[in-house]
Design a protein around this motif. Structure first.
Motif, PDB file in Angstrom:
ATOM      1  N   UNK A 233      16.893  14.111  39.360  1.00  0.00           N
ATOM      2  CA  UNK A 233      15.430  14.077  39.276  1.00  0.00           C
ATOM      3  C   UNK A 233      14.852  13.023  40.216  1.00  0.00           C
ATOM      4  N   UNK A 234      15.549  11.902  40.359  1.00  0.00           N
ATOM      5  CA  UNK A 234      15.116  10.882  41.321  1.00  0.00           C
ATOM      6  C   UNK A 234      15.224  11.420  42.746  1.00  0.00           C
ATOM      7  N   UNK A 235      16.322  12.134  43.028  1.00  0.00           N
ATOM      8  CA  UNK A 235      16.497  12.730  44.362  1.00  0.00           C
ATOM      9  C   UNK A 235      15.386  13.738  44.637  1.00  0.00           C
ATOM     10  N   UNK A 236      15.095  14.580  43.625  1.00  0.00           N
ATOM     11  CA  UNK A 236      14.071  15.610  43.786  1.00  0.00           C
ATOM     12  C   UNK A 236      12.702  15.008  44.066  1.00  0.00           C
ATOM     13  N   UNK A 237      12.331  13.990  43.283  1.00  0.00           N
ATOM     14  CA  UNK A 237      11.003  13.401  43.444  1.00  0.00           C
ATOM     15  C   UNK A 237      10.911  12.442  44.622  1.00  0.00           C
ATOM     16  N   UNK A 238      12.040  12.141  45.245  1.00  0.00           N
ATOM     17  CA  UNK A 238      12.013  11.389  46.503  1.00  0.00           C
ATOM     18  C   UNK A 238      11.723  12.330  47.669  1.00  0.00           C
TER      19      UNK A 238
END
Length: 347
Positions: free
Chosen positions: A122-127
Motif C-alpha cells: 500500500x505504501x508502494x502503491x500510494x508512492x
C-alpha cells in the motif's frame, strides 16, 4: 390496575424508541468513523510519501512494524478492559489463549505474513498513484474476496453479486484507461511509475482477498476473541516486518537509524494504519452492507475532491468519473440482499 398497565406499556414504548434512536445514532457514528478512517489513511499516506522535505524520507518498512506493535498494545488494552481491568485475569487469558495453544497461534502466521506484505504494498502503491485512482482500483479486493470465499469457504454468490463483480471490473478498467491529461499529470506531478503503483494495488487486492477469507475461516473454526486473534496477527506481523526491514532497508537503518525521517505526519499515518482495522472491527456489528457501501462511496468522492483541490496530483476525466460511478454502483449491488416475497398464508 389498568393505569399501571398503561404506564408499563408507555415505559416499554419509550425504552424501545430510545433503543431505536441509539441504534440509528450508532449506525451514523460508525458511518462517519469508517469514512474518516479510510479517507484519512489514504490521503495522509499519499501526502507523506510525496512531500518534499530535507533529509531522508521515512522508511515504509519500519512504519509497518511500528503500526503492528501499536496494534498489539491497543488489543492488549482492549482485552484488559474486557477482563474488568484485572492484570491477573489479563495474564491468565494471554497465557491460556496464546502460549498454551501454540498450534492455534501458528495458524495466524500465514495471514499475518500476507497482511504484512499487503501493508508494504500500500505504501508502494500510494508512492506511485494518486489517492483517487488508488481508492477506486483497490475496490477490486471485493472481487478477489468473493472468488476466494467461493473456493475456500464454499460460499454461493447470488445473481446480483456476480453482476456487481462484472460491473466492478469494468469500472476499474475505465479508471485505469490512459488519457492525455493523466499522462501529462503523471509526468509533471508524480515522481513514481503508474505501472508500479497499479501492480502494487493489484497484488494487494489478491493478498487482501486471500488473507481476509483465511482469517474468516480461522475465526469460524475457533471461539477466540477478535482482539486475541489480532494480538497473534500483530506478533507475527512485527516479526515478518522486521525481516523485511533487515532485507530491504538494513543498510539505511544502520546508517540513519530505525526512525529516520519520522515526523508528526508519519506518526499520524502509523496510528491510522494501526487502529484502522480495529476501528472497523469494533463498528462492523453496527454497520450493514449498505452502510459499508455508503462509506466506500463517500471515501472515494472525498479522496477525489481532496486529491484535486488540496494535493493537486490528480486531474479527473469523464472516463474516470464513469469508472468511479460503476465501482460505487458495484459496491452497493454486491451488498444488496433482496428479500424474498413472503408466501401467502393459507386459511
Amino acid at each position: 390496575m389498568e393505569d399501571n398497565g398503561q404506564k408499563i406499556a408507555a415505559e416499554v414504548s419509550i425504552s424501545a424508541n430510545e433503543d431505536k434512536t441509539m441504534s440509528a445514532n450508532l449506525k451514523y457514528l460508525s458511518l462517519g468513523i469508517l469514512v474518516f478512517q479510510t479517507t484519512s489513511l489514504v490521503l495522509t499516506m499519499r501526502y507523506s510519501r510525496t512531500l518534499k522535505e530535507e533529509g531522508p524520507r521515512y522508511l515504509s518498512s519500519t512504519a509497518v512494524v511500528v503500526a503492528e506493535l501499536l496494534k498489539i498494545m491497543a488489543c492488549i488494552l482492549l482485552v484488559y478492559k474486557d477482563s474488568k481491568c484485572s492484570l491477573r485475569a489479563l495474564n491468565r487469558i494471554l497465557h491460556d489463549e496464546i502460549l498454551n495453544k501454540p498450534m492455534e497461534t501458528l495458524k495466524l502466521a500465514i495471514p499475518s505474513g500476507i497482511y504484512t506484505l499487503q501493508n508494504n504494498l500500500l505504501y508502494v502503491a500510494l508512492s506511485n498513484l494518486d489517492a483517487a485512482t488508488y481508492q477506486v482500483t483497490y475496490q477490486l479486493k471485493i472481487l478477489t474476496t468473493a472468488l476466494f470465499s467461493v473456493s475456500m469457504l464454499s460460499k454461493k454468490l447470488g445473481v446480483y453479486q456476480w453482476l456487481s463483480l462484472v460491473i466492478l471490473m469494468t469500472g476499474v478498467a475505465f479508471v485505469q484507461w490512459p488519457s492525455d491529461s493523466q499522462e501529462l499529470n503523471s509526468k509533471e506531478l508524480s515522481a513514481g511509475s503508474q505501472f508500479v503503483g497499479l501492480m502494487a494495488v493489484l497484488t494487494a487486492c489478491f493478498s487482501s482477498g486471500f488473507a481476509g477469507v483465511y482469517f474468516e475461516k480461522i475465526l469460524k473454526e475457533t471461539k477466540q476473541s477478535v482482539w486475541i486473534r489480532n494480538i497473534q496477527l500483530g506478533f507475527f506481523g512485527s516479526i515478518f516486518g522486521l525481516m523485511g526491514v533487515y532485507v530491504y532497508d538494513g543498510e539505511l537503518v544502520s546508517k540513519n537509524g530505525f526512525f529516520q525521517g519520522y515526523n508528526r505526519l508519519t506518526w499520524i499515518v502509523v496510528v491510522l494504519q494501526a487502529l484502522g482495522g480495529l476501528v472497523i472491527a469494533a463498528v462492523i456489528k453496527y454497520a450493514d452492507n449498505i452502510l459499508k457501501g455508503f462509506a466506500t462511496s463517500l471515501s472515494i468522492i472525498l479522496s477525489t475532491l481532496i486529491s484535486y483541490f488540496w494535493l493537486q496530483d490528480f486531474v479527473p476525466t469523464s472516463v474516470f468519473f464513469l469508472g468511479a460511478i460503476l465501482v460505487i454502483t458495484a459496491t452497493f449491488l454486491y451488498g444488496y440482499d433482496p428479500k424474498p416475497a413472503g408466501n401467502p398464508t393459507k386459511a
